[in-house]
Design a protein around this motif. Structure first.
Motif: not given
Length: 896
Positions: A881-896
């Protein structure tokens, strides 16, 4: 208005006199149809531009025509039925006649003359080559149009009224005179003496205004019986001994008067079974006093329903002393009371129709001590009501009707529980009357239908009931349904299309097992030809139908009745069209658009499922629309998106058990333990619930959670968990007995596409499944930060389900990372990161671990990011993560 015996009562009395044990004889030979014109669904098309309802027995086209002139003369016989004349005169005015006058003879001068009964009608029918009403059964009629004249003749007053209703349909609606009517000859009669509706459901009774409107509808469709029997009128059941308040009695009188005007027999059905003492002189006196009050306002037909009560628990000790115990004693007690009522009230009131009753065993044809007692002891003039084989009979046959007559030993009037929806208040049942064998009406004293809680919405189905009961030989369920839609739409094509789309989405019932047949066919075609434009046209019509109906449908009662379902239909149409666009995006390989659409679907579905029907107790009942069709289409679109990402997605449920109300099988896979699948019958040996994992994959832990609060015993008592790769060869996983919660760990390396729980023995209780899950092997381990917010979890970013999401509890600190480790290194060409819409670009650097070292492959670019992984075995993915005001959200990380 009639204050004496109506034609319906006379027809019934005649039927009871001649009806043999094997069924009612057909119409006499003298009243038979003109050769070549029986079953006139095709024959009348040449004569009229719209269908006649009910379909007449015989319609013959002539080569001439009549013209509606500015002034029309009506010549009536001396005793012609006044309501019939009113229908004729209004129909002529609606057809463009500026002046309709009555006279003793035709005026000449080229004016159109209409003869209604009497010598003039008889002469005109003969002159037009049509047979008169002589030889027809009760309520039959003859009608001819041609050579500048129209003639109507009824076998009786009701027959004349029905002839007028047919003429009303033959004439057009025009603002000016000049309409030309093709020459036509009609000869017609009913298939069974009694045809109508019994307001006999549980739940909110119809309003007074709705009942008046219904009586108008029955008269227009040649239905001659309305039974007043709403289960929640306290003066019919719980307070049956109490007299009606003056205002309620005045309303009943208005209904009785309207019924007489429409040639409908008003039947008053009193249900004393919850508290009556069958041997009590006082209770008999209370019954007769109540009936006397109704007699005084014009009621001539009475019924005593004894359904939905216990006949093993007496309401008074005197009955046990007088009759004993058991079903036979109950039958004897009921016969005793009804026989006294027949002798001391019905027989003492000239003009009263035979008494009607509903037996406590009203739903089968199995011999029993109860039925034997009724057959042997009950007065032979009493009419017995019967629902068929089953409370809601999917089919009804000639053989069953004959058997019912034999078992009960009395003439049978069907109480057909369609389209009643008090047992499925979440649904409207808008499909046609179906599953009733041709020839059935002539075995019966009559046919009555129990309607929905929603009176105006019931008209679609009741129209088809009227068609069948009048002329079953010509009845075509789909054609009648189409005609009903056309009539309710007022002949407006756009309104009819909207109403058809809406009714198709509310089609399924015990009589019509396929839900949304036209919509289903369109979706199936799309599965074959992939024509998204054509399917979108169908879905758009469904989505727009509610607005069209609200704007254009003349029957505002239908709009009011259907309000929550109209809202849900619009919302489901929106969800389904979005799902179709998702499928198109997946097929086009447009990942960003597909993900954007996919994220909209959960909220659209929540909205579609949010609409409720509020019952009389204030309970909010969620409504359902095209269930198993629209929701399945949306689920399959989401599954297609999952597959395009290389994810298995949420399993799809299935079962061979019927569903209780709206507790669909999809509820056992929705991730919500508060919802459930609930069967509509007890499982037998071999019954199952099943998961389709949508692809062959390793099996993790299996959980089967059954039973629920209020129904803790509704679970599989004896069963086995099994798995299969091909849906044919099944392998045991774990047996279970007397456990509502079942868990099993498959052996390491087990893989399958299907998992099921199968009953190994039959049981008496139904089945509830709250959740049926298989843990997803292959889910990534997720570590790092920021930490997850309450209600969220790190693992949601790698659990194989894009519908779940990791939400951080705070903004990321510079250099903080979220790390994903698959269960084993994977040969992958790309990494896809799914985040919510609006997620900022540049929020994190993406790295992969290959050969033990981390290397950067790019930066998050927004809600949808796909980056090349460079090939080779990838042992992990890291979001730095880089600095910033946003709160991280992630639905899915997919390897394919």
């Amino acid at each position: 208005m009639h204050r004496t015996r109506t034609a319906a009562a006379t027809a019934l009395a005649t039927a009871l006199a001649v009806l043999p044990l094997t069924g009612m004889a057909g119409p006499p030979g003298a009243g038979g149809p003109t050769s070549g014109h029986h079953g006139p669904r095709d024959s009348h098309k040449a004569a009229v531009s719209r269908p006649l309802s009910p379909v007449p027995r015989s319609v013959r086209s002539r080569s001439d025509q009549v013209t509606v002139t500015p002034s029309v003369t009506v010549v009536a016989g001396p005793d012609t039925d006044r309501p019939a004349l009113a229908v004729v005169e209004k129909a002529l005015a609606d057809a463009g006649a500026a002046r309709v006058v009555r006279a003793g003879r035709a005026p000449g001068g080229g004016q159109l003359t209409v003869y209604v009964d009497g010598a003039g009608a008889a002469r005109t029918l003969r002159a037009l080559g049509a047979r008169g009403s002589d030889g027809l059964p009760a309520e039959g009629y003859a009608l001819a149009v041609g050579a500048g004249r129209i003639a109507l003749s009824g076998k009786d007053a009701t027959g004349t009224y029905y002839a007028a209703q047919t003429l009303r349909q033959l004439l057009p609606h025009r603002a000016r005179p000049g309409a030309r009517i093709p020459g036509t000859a009609v000869r017609d009669w009913p298939a069974t003496p009694l045809r109508g509706v019994i307001e006999g459901f549980y739940g909110t009774p119809w309003s007074h205004a709705a009942r008046l409107d219904q009586l108008d509808f029955y008269g227009a469709h040649k239905m001659n019986l309305y039974a007043y029997s709403p289960k929640d009128d306290p003066y019919l059941r719980a307070k049956w001994r109490d007299p009606y308040p003056a205002d309620r009695l005045a309303q009943l009188k208005e209904l009785v008067d309207r019924a007489h005007q429409r040639h409908v027999e008003f039947t008053y059905a009193l249900s004393p079974g919850l508290s009556v003492c069958y041997s009590s002189d006082a209770d008999l006196k209370a019954l007769t006093a109540k009936f006397e009050t109704l007699w005084d306002i014009g009621v001539r037909t009475f019924a005593v329903p004894l359904d939905d009560i216990s006949y093993t628990d007496w309401n008074c000790a005197a009955d046990k002393d007088a009759f004993g115990t058991g079903g036979g004693a109950a039958g004897a007690a009921q016969a005793h009371l009804l026989n006294r009522l027949q002798r001391e009230f019905i027989a003492g009131h000239p003009g009263a129709a035979p008494l009607q009753m509903v037996p406590t065993e009203y739903y089968d044809v199995k011999p029993s001590p109860y039925k034997e007692a009724l057959a042997a002891r009950l007065d032979k003039d009493v009419l017995v009501e019967w629902t068929g084989v089953g409370v809601i009979a999917p089919t009804m046959t000639v053989a069953q009707a004959r058997r019912a007559r034999e078992v009960f030993g009395h003439p049978i009037l069907t109480w057909d529980n369609y389209p009643v929806n008090d047992y499925v208040t979440s649904r409207l049942l808008l499909g046609p009357f179906n599953g009733r064998e041709k020839g059935l009406p002539e075995q019966l004293a009559g046919i009555t239908a129990n309607p929905m809680i929603q009176p105006a919405a019931s008209k679609l189905a009741l129209y088809t009931v009227a068609d069948y009961a009048w002329n079953d030989a010509a009845y075509d369920a789909r054609a009648s349904w189409t005609a009903a839609i056309g009539e309710l739409a007022g002949g407006d094509a756009r309104t009819a299309r909207a109403l058809r789309a809406f009714a198709d989405a509310q089609y399924a019932s015990s009589l019509n097992p396929r839900q949304a047949p036209e919509l289903s066919a369109a979706i199936e075609r799309f599965g074959g030809d992939g024509d998204a434009r054509r399917l979108d046209g169908v879905l758009r019509s469904l989505q727009e139908a509610p607005a069209v109906l609200r704007e254009r449908l003349a029957d505002r009662g239908f709009v009011q009745d259907s309000g929550p379902w109209l809202d849900a239909t619009r919302a489901w149409g929106t969800a389904a069209r979005t799902a179709l666009r998702l499928v198109e995006a997946v097929r086009a390989g447009d990942g960003p658009t597909a993900w954007q659409l996919r994220q909209r679907i959960p909220e659209l579905v929540r909205t579609a499922r949010s609409f409720v029907y509020v019952d009389m107790a204030g309970k909010r009942v969620p409504v359902v629309v095209a269930d198993g069709v629209l929701d399945t289409f949306v689920e399959d679109a989401v599954a297609a998106h999952d597959a395009s990402l290389g994810l298995a997605g949420r399993p799809k449920g299935a079962t061979d058990l019927p569903v209780h109300q709206d507790n669909a099988v999809s509820r056992m896979t929705d991730g919500d333990d508060a919802t459930c699948f609930w069967s509509g019958a007890a499982p037998g040996a071999g019954s199952f619930v099943e998961l389709d994992l949508r692809a062959e994959r390793p099996l993790g832990a299996v959980r089967l959670a059954m039973g629920k609060s209020g129904s803790p015993d509704d679970y599989l008592r004896h069963g086995v968990l099994e798995y299969s790769s091909d849906h044919e060869n099944w392998h045991p996983l774990a047996a279970f007995d007397q456990r509502a919660e079942v868990r099993a760990e498959p052996p390491a390396g087990t893989s399958a596409r299907y998992v099921r729980a199968r009953a190994t023995r039959a049981q008496d209780t139904w089945l509830v499944v709250r959740e049926f899950t298989v843990a997803g092997a292959g889910a990534a381990a997720v570590a790092g930060g920021p930490p997850a917010a309450p209600g969220s979890a790190l693992r949601s970013a790698g659990d194989g389900d894009p519908a779940t999401a990791y939400r951080a509890a705070r903004a990321a600190q510079p250099g903080e990372a979220l790390e994903f480790t698959p269960d084993a290194p994977r040969a992958a060409r790309s990494v896809t990161v799914l985040r919510p819409q609006g997620a900022p670009a540049g929020a994190a650097d993406v790295e992969v671990r290959t050969g033990g070292a981390w290397r950067g492959i790019g930066t998050l670019s927004g809600a949808w990011t796909r980056l090349g992984a460079g090939g080779g075995a990838v042992g992990g993915v890291r979001l730095v993560w880089r600095a910033g005001p946003a709160t991280p959200e992630v639905n899915e990380v997919i390897l394919r």
